[in-house]
Design a protein around this motif. Structure first.
Motif, short mmCIF file in Angstrom:
data_model
loop_
_atom_site.label_atom_id
_atom_site.label_comp_id
_atom_site.label_asym_id
_atom_site.label_seq_id
_atom_site.Cartn_x
_atom_site.Cartn_y
_atom_site.Cartn_z
N SER A 103 0.83 -1.21 0.00
CA SER A 103 0.00 0.00 0.00
C SER A 103 0.87 1.27 0.00
CB SER A 103 -0.96 0.00 1.18
OG SER A 103 -0.28 -0.19 2.38
N ASP A 207 -6.47 5.06 4.83
CA ASP A 207 -5.55 3.92 4.91
C ASP A 207 -6.03 3.00 6.03
OD1 ASP A 207 -3.46 2.18 5.28
OD2 ASP A 207 -1.89 3.71 5.28
N THR A 238 -3.58 -3.57 3.08
CA THR A 238 -2.34 -4.28 2.77
C THR A 238 -2.38 -5.70 3.33
OG1 THR A 238 0.04 -4.34 3.23
CG2 THR A 238 -1.31 -3.23 4.86
N SER A 240 0.38 -7.06 4.21
CA SER A 240 1.62 -7.13 4.98
C SER A 240 1.40 -7.52 6.44
CB SER A 240 2.33 -5.78 4.96
OG SER A 240 2.68 -5.44 3.65
N LYS A 241 0.38 -6.94 7.07
CA LYS A 241 0.21 -7.11 8.52
C LYS A 241 -0.71 -8.28 8.84
CE LYS A 241 2.27 -3.10 8.33
NZ LYS A 241 3.52 -2.66 8.87
#
Ligand SMILES: Cc1ncc(COP(=O)(O)O)c(C=O)c1O
Length: 395
Positions: A103, A207, A238, A240-241
């Motif tokens: 992101s 976000d 995202t 990612s987390k």
């Protein structure tokens, strides 16, 4: 020698975290065991079904060619289904969804696609750096608005800034659950900011990176749940987390068609998309790994409890966040005048603990440091002991 005027690079200040990283490396080179709560970089492996899918897919050489910049249609469909399942939000996966290489990349390129040096952009502060610096890189004028403990006061400030701005802002960038402050919002807050955006014709970028890292029954709302939000807003998420996939670089942007298409267009000039096997594995993650996400969330909850209980026990009062993988800790009174960078340096030197100085997220963060919950409970207890010793020292 050619002219050394690097206009865009020169707009960016020296990276404050680099100073902490240098101290960390120096201490480690002397053999010290630094417990590292610095970067929001998940430490655990990506769940094995996702890794297996990547391995299976990469064996097919057809996947080695250029991929699709906007994202594979099946990935965009998985994202659309995720929004329906999680938020009851309807999206058109062709026009209202675009994937990005994380992101961070998407946020920066959306700013580049939509802003010019005539535009003002309102950004909450402190905040994750690309929210501000995406605007700066795009050449637009950044107007930071301090986050308030009471977020209704923040909304008042947003509106006042719009009214008093010499030129009406073009865009507002927000992030809740917030990195670094960990503040969370209700859907009502998002309704109010959409109302403000609509009243003054201003785009809103939200976000939602920490949508899944939520505790104690809290659920993070999507701005797209607000009726009519798609007229003016997009949201970033995202993998990612939620899925322990930070190195894979998969994120997405959904919502307003004009914004999504502007990002899609600029990206089509700049990249060929994330490697196809990664996109295929991302489909597996989004469609089939809700249970793994729950486990990851529980892990952060347990680390949060260990760190917050430990710090509170030794007299450093911190609040337990309802979301994110961070603890945003006000610097103890005796040290607050030092500022966050100097205090963080002392923590490395005397407690063998690395944190992120709050000033790295904007000057409004200078009374705080951010702990990322990327150390396990055992290491966290060790860190709390180190901090206790440091706080009881005469320095
Ligand atoms: C609020 C927020 N947005 C975006 C990102 C970037 O995530 P990605 O890995 O998708 O680029 C982060 C990473 O820490 C973050 O905290």
């Amino acid at each position: 020698m050619p002219d050394q005027h690097f206009t865009n690079a020169e707009k960016l200040p020296p990276y404050i975290f680099a100073q902490i990283n240098a101290l960390k490396s120096e201490a480690r080179s002397k053999g010290e065991d630094i417990i590292d709560f610095g970067m929001g970089n998940p430490d655990q492996p990506t769940p094995s079904p996702i890794v297996e899918k990547l391995i299976e897919t990469v064996k097919n050489s057809a996947t080695h060619r250029y991929s699709q910049s906007a994202g594979l249609p099946k990935l965009r469909k998985a994202i659309k289904d995720w929004y329906m399942r999680k938020f009851n939000v309807q999206l058109d996966s062709n026009s209202e969804v675009v994937t990005c290489m994380g992101s961070k990349e998407g946020i920066a390129h959306l700013a580049l696609a939509t802003l010019s040096n005539e535009d003002n952009v309102l950004v909450q502060s402190p905040t994750y750096p690309i929210h501000s610096y995406g605007v700066v890189i795009a050449g637009a004028n950044l107007q930071s608005i301090s986050l308030k403990e009471n977020l209704d006061d923040f909304l008042i400030d947003v509106e006042e800034n719009i009214i008093n701005s010499p030129k009406k802002p073009k865009m507002i960038i927000i992030n809740f659950p917030s990195n670094p402050t960990t503040q969370t919002v209700t859907l009502d807050f998002l309704k109010k900011i959409v109302e403000i955006g609509k009243k003054y014709d201003i785009w809103i970028i939200h976000d939602l990176a920490y949508a899944d890292i939520v505790f104690d029954g809290y659920q993070a709302p999507s701005i797209l749940q607000v009726e009519g939000a798609k007229d003016i807003a997009v949201e970033f998420f995202t993998l990612s987390k939620s899925y322990n996939m930070p190195g894979w670089r998969v994120g997405f942007c959904c919502g307003n068609q004009d914004l999504v298409q502007a990002l899609t267009k600029i990206k089509s000039y700049m990249d060929y998309g994330t490697f196809t096997p990664i996109q295929v594995a991302a489909i597996k993650a989004i469609n089939e790994c809700d249970e793994e996400v729950n486990q990851i969330c529980k892990m952060y909850e347990s680390r949060r409890d260990e760190l917050c209980n430990g710090l509170n026990r030794i007299g450093w009062d911190v609040e337990k966040p309802l979301a994110t993988m961070f603890v945003w800790a006000k610097i103890p009174e005796n040290y607050i005048d030092l500022g966050s960078l100097e205090f963080s340096k002392l923590l490395i030197k005397h407690a063998q603990v690395a944190v992120s100085p709050g000033a790295g997220f904007g000057i409004d963060g200078d009374n705080y440091v951010r702990f990322s919950l990327i150390e396990n409970e055992h290491r966290t207890r060790q860190a709390v002991r180190g901090i206790k010793n440091f706080l009881s020292m005469e320095i």
